[in-house]
Design a protein around this motif. Structure first.
Motif, mmCIF file in Angstrom:
data_model
loop_
_atom_site.group_PDB
_atom_site.id
_atom_site.type_symbol
_atom_site.label_atom_id
_atom_site.label_comp_id
_atom_site.label_asym_id
_atom_site.label_seq_id
_atom_site.Cartn_x
_atom_site.Cartn_y
_atom_site.Cartn_z
ATOM 1 N N GLY A 294 -21.442 24.061 16.839
ATOM 2 C CA GLY A 294 -20.470 24.938 17.487
ATOM 3 C C GLY A 294 -19.694 24.310 18.622
ATOM 4 O O GLY A 294 -18.849 24.973 19.230
ATOM 5 N N LYS A 295 -19.963 23.038 18.929
ATOM 6 C CA LYS A 295 -19.280 22.378 20.025
ATOM 7 C C LYS A 295 -18.490 21.178 19.514
ATOM 8 O O LYS A 295 -18.882 20.540 18.543
ATOM 9 N N LYS A 296 -17.390 20.880 20.197
ATOM 10 C CA LYS A 296 -16.591 19.725 19.817
ATOM 11 C C LYS A 296 -17.397 18.450 20.052
ATOM 12 O O LYS A 296 -18.065 18.294 21.075
ATOM 13 N N TYR A 297 -17.302 17.540 19.089
ATOM 14 C CA TYR A 297 -18.096 16.303 19.123
ATOM 15 C C TYR A 297 -17.159 15.128 18.876
ATOM 16 O O TYR A 297 -16.483 15.063 17.861
ATOM 17 N N SER A 298 -17.077 14.200 19.844
ATOM 18 C CA SER A 298 -16.163 13.058 19.730
ATOM 19 C C SER A 298 -16.914 11.766 20.062
ATOM 20 O O SER A 298 -16.845 11.273 21.197
ATOM 21 N N PRO A 299 -17.639 11.210 19.098
ATOM 22 C CA PRO A 299 -18.457 10.025 19.384
ATOM 23 C C PRO A 299 -17.610 8.774 19.594
ATOM 24 O O PRO A 299 -16.631 8.540 18.900
ATOM 25 N N LYS A 300 -18.017 7.980 20.567
ATOM 26 C CA LYS A 300 -17.336 6.705 20.830
ATOM 27 C C LYS A 300 -18.234 5.511 20.507
ATOM 28 O O LYS A 300 -17.778 4.371 20.461
ATOM 29 N N SER A 301 -19.527 5.790 20.276
ATOM 30 C CA SER A 301 -20.479 4.728 19.984
ATOM 31 C C SER A 301 -21.691 5.328 19.276
ATOM 32 O O SER A 301 -21.894 6.550 19.319
ATOM 33 N N PRO A 302 -22.530 4.495 18.628
ATOM 34 C CA PRO A 302 -23.754 5.005 18.012
ATOM 35 C C PRO A 302 -24.669 5.703 19.019
ATOM 36 O O PRO A 302 -25.392 6.639 18.652
ATOM 37 N N ALA A 303 -24.622 5.261 20.278
ATOM 38 C CA ALA A 303 -25.435 5.917 21.312
ATOM 39 C C ALA A 303 -25.039 7.388 21.451
ATOM 40 O O ALA A 303 -25.896 8.259 21.661
ATOM 41 N N ASP A 304 -23.728 7.678 21.297
ATOM 42 C CA ASP A 304 -23.258 9.063 21.345
ATOM 43 C C ASP A 304 -23.812 9.864 20.169
ATOM 44 O O ASP A 304 -24.195 11.030 20.323
ATOM 45 N N GLY A 305 -23.836 9.220 18.995
ATOM 46 C CA GLY A 305 -24.378 9.898 17.818
ATOM 47 C C GLY A 305 -25.835 10.230 17.987
ATOM 48 O O GLY A 305 -26.264 11.370 17.725
ATOM 49 N N LEU A 306 -26.620 9.267 18.429
ATOM 50 C CA LEU A 306 -28.051 9.500 18.644
ATOM 51 C C LEU A 306 -28.294 10.549 19.715
ATOM 52 O O LEU A 306 -29.172 11.404 19.584
ATOM 53 N N GLU A 307 -27.512 10.483 20.795
ATOM 54 C CA GLU A 307 -27.663 11.445 21.886
ATOM 55 C C GLU A 307 -27.382 12.870 21.412
ATOM 56 O O GLU A 307 -28.064 13.821 21.816
ATOM 57 N N ALA A 308 -26.406 13.007 20.514
ATOM 58 C CA ALA A 308 -26.048 14.332 19.996
ATOM 59 C C ALA A 308 -27.069 14.840 18.984
ATOM 60 O O ALA A 308 -27.214 16.054 18.792
ATOM 61 N N GLY A 309 -27.773 13.906 18.329
ATOM 62 C CA GLY A 309 -28.768 14.323 17.326
ATOM 63 C C GLY A 309 -28.411 13.924 15.916
ATOM 64 O O GLY A 309 -28.780 14.595 14.952
ATOM 65 N N ILE A 310 -27.674 12.807 15.768
ATOM 66 C CA ILE A 310 -27.293 12.308 14.443
ATOM 67 C C ILE A 310 -27.865 10.894 14.282
ATOM 68 O O ILE A 310 -27.644 10.018 15.121
ATOM 69 N N GLY A 311 -28.603 10.690 13.205
ATOM 70 C CA GLY A 311 -29.189 9.386 12.926
ATOM 71 C C GLY A 311 -28.647 8.822 11.633
ATOM 72 O O GLY A 311 -28.347 9.567 10.696
#
Length: 494
Positions: A313-330
């Motif tokens: 439900g929130k906007k997600y704009s990853p800039k690096s794999p660290a952002d993906g992991l932090e958000a909960g995407i592996g």
């Protein structure tokens, strides 16, 4: 009496705590295509390395063309006419196709390399083998499938009489595999002997004359392909019967968790889709369709030029794999060796690599917590190893894949992206990964799965998004799946 080109007698190879090969007796007839099958860790790769001189046997002898050797060096192996095509490429990325084919055997005018002559011969070789590839292109500008074809051409160009092929079709599409099989038939007509290692058992029955099985470092049996069924072969390999069915997870698919709208970058053109909670969403398409680039962008490994992603439900704009992991995407990447794990580190170090901050206090790793996590995933994923301190580079391909999985699972992500999760993995390990995927969605996780294996894509997916040339080509729900239709959709934007 059959003309035997290779005979090994009582070959053993021991590592500390591991019997990689244990008293193997085995022979190959001249001019046949001979499959070697077995689970990951069965000893196939070690056996290949001994034949090519990369490893020395602890004991035993190798007889090739009637002459006996206690061991072979790489130079001896090449001089005997033995070539190998490994799963991992040995190409020079910034050299051209032609330069790679003749690397180490360059055609020269005096002391200067004759590029024109190499390109001419490379073109002739491509034509002879029925391969359509630009010999002027740098290898780094080719896709994985074409890089594999260059490896094949390189081996063929050496006029080898004995070629070992280790998972050669793993990165190839159906069409490319058909071209490759024509190359094998051509080699067979020229009386070249081939050892063919593949986890795709249908290929064994399509292209091979005989098949031998290894299990836990031991030679088990050899059979003419016409005298054995797929079910019997699997039983020899794993020591038990496996179901041909794909497991069906017991869960309820929930609301939309991830929404991608009009995503674009250099390789992806206006792609939109939704992923629901507890769902396995499959992505189909040909090699180069943009599937990997799409999920890398979602994970944060590749840039996004335009479009929006909404996660929980929130906007997600990853800039690096660290952002993906932090958000909960592996992400479990396609190339496990280059991108999935650090080969020079131990199993323990790889598993906790992405969670060091979480298991540390004042920058000191909490050893008890680390051990619990590492032991848990080694047990759950059935990683075959004498110790968590084993270097990952010393594991079989299937066990390396399990370490990559453990590393992603340790982050406790909500979304797990599996890019070709069973590439180069044996039938037993495939079942383990399928069962794991089902457990994950039953626990409320969501999965995006890219697969080039049509039965796997159809068998495991709740829905399938098909991509072609970087674009959406359509979406199918269960009940609409059809292999012919999927292939038509995958080719629709080309």
């Amino acid at each position: 009496m059959d003309d035997i080109i290779l005979r090994v007698k009582d070959i053993c190879k021991y590592y500390p705590g591991v019997k990689a090969l244990d008293g193997v007796n085995f022979e190959v007839k001249r001019g046949e295509v001979h499959a070697i099958c077995g689970e990951n860790g069965a000893g196939k790769s070690t056996f290949i390395k001994i034949l090519t001189g990369a490893n020395e046997p602890t004991s035993g002898t190798i007889e090739f063309n009637g002459k006996e050797y206690a061991k072979l060096t790489p130079k001896q192996s090449m001089e005997l006419g033995i070539s190998v095509i490994y799963q991992e490429f040995s190409l020079i990325p910034y050299l051209s196709v032609a330069e790679n084919i003749f690397y180490g055997r360059e055609i020269k005018k005096g002391i200067i390399r004759d590029i024109a002559a190499m390109e001419k011969q490379a073109k002739e070789l491509c034509k002879e083998m029925g391969v359509d590839i630009d010999v002027h292109k740098r290898v780094c500008d080719l896709g994985i499938a074409y890089q594999q074809i260059v490896e094949i051409l390189k081996a063929v160009s050496k006029k080898s009489e004995f070629i070992i092929m280790d998972e050669p079709t793993a990165p190839l599409t159906v069409k490319e595999t058909a071209v490759f099989f024509k190359i094998i038939q051509k080699l067979k007509q020229d009386h070249v002997t081939i050892i063919f290692i593949s986890h795709r058992l249908e290929e064994v029955f399509e292209i091979c004359d005989r098949v031998s099985v290894f299990c836990d470092g031991k030679y088990i049996v050899s059979k003419d392909v016409q005298d054995i069924t797929k079910k019997q072969l699997i039983t020899y390999m794993v020591g038990r019967e496996l179901s041909d069915d794909y497991p069906e997870p017991k869960r309820k698919i929930g609301e939309t968790l991830l929404k991608v709208e009009h995503l674009k970058n250099k390789r992806v053109h206006d792609v939109s889709f939704e992923l629901k909670k507890g769902e396995i969403l499959g992505f189909g398409g040909l090699v180069g369709a943009g599937r990997t680039e799409l999920v890398r962008a979602i994970y944060g490994a590749d840039p996004i030029e335009s479009g929006t992603i909404t996660f929980n439900g929130k906007k997600y704009s990853p800039k690096s794999p660290a952002d993906g992991l932090e958000a909960g995407i592996g992400l479990i990447p396609e190339d496990r060796k280059a991108q999935g794990c650090v080969l020079s580190l131990t199993i323990r170090e790889n598993i906790v690599y992405s969670i060091l901050k979480k298991i540390s206090k004042v920058s000191v790793v909490q050893k008890k917590q680390e051990k619990e996590i590492v032991d848990q995933y080694i047990k759950e994923l059935n990683v075959k190893t004498p110790s968590p301190e084993q270097l990952v580079k010393n594991l079989s391909g299937g066990n390396q894949q399990k370490v990559v999985l453990a590393k992603a699972l340790a982050t406790n992500c909500e979304i797990l992206i599996f890019d070709e999760p069973t590439r180069g993995i044996d039938v037993g390990a495939k079942q383990e990964i399928y069962n794991l995927m089902c457990k994950l969605v039953e626990a409320g996780k969501s999965i995006i799965m890219i697969s080039s294996e049509m039965p796997e894509l159809i068998g495991m997916s709740d829905r399938i998004v098909v991509m072609s040339n970087g674009e959406n080509a359509g979406e199918l729900s269960k009940g609409e799946y059809d292999q012919t239709h999927l292939l038509e959709m995958a080719s629709s934007k080309l």
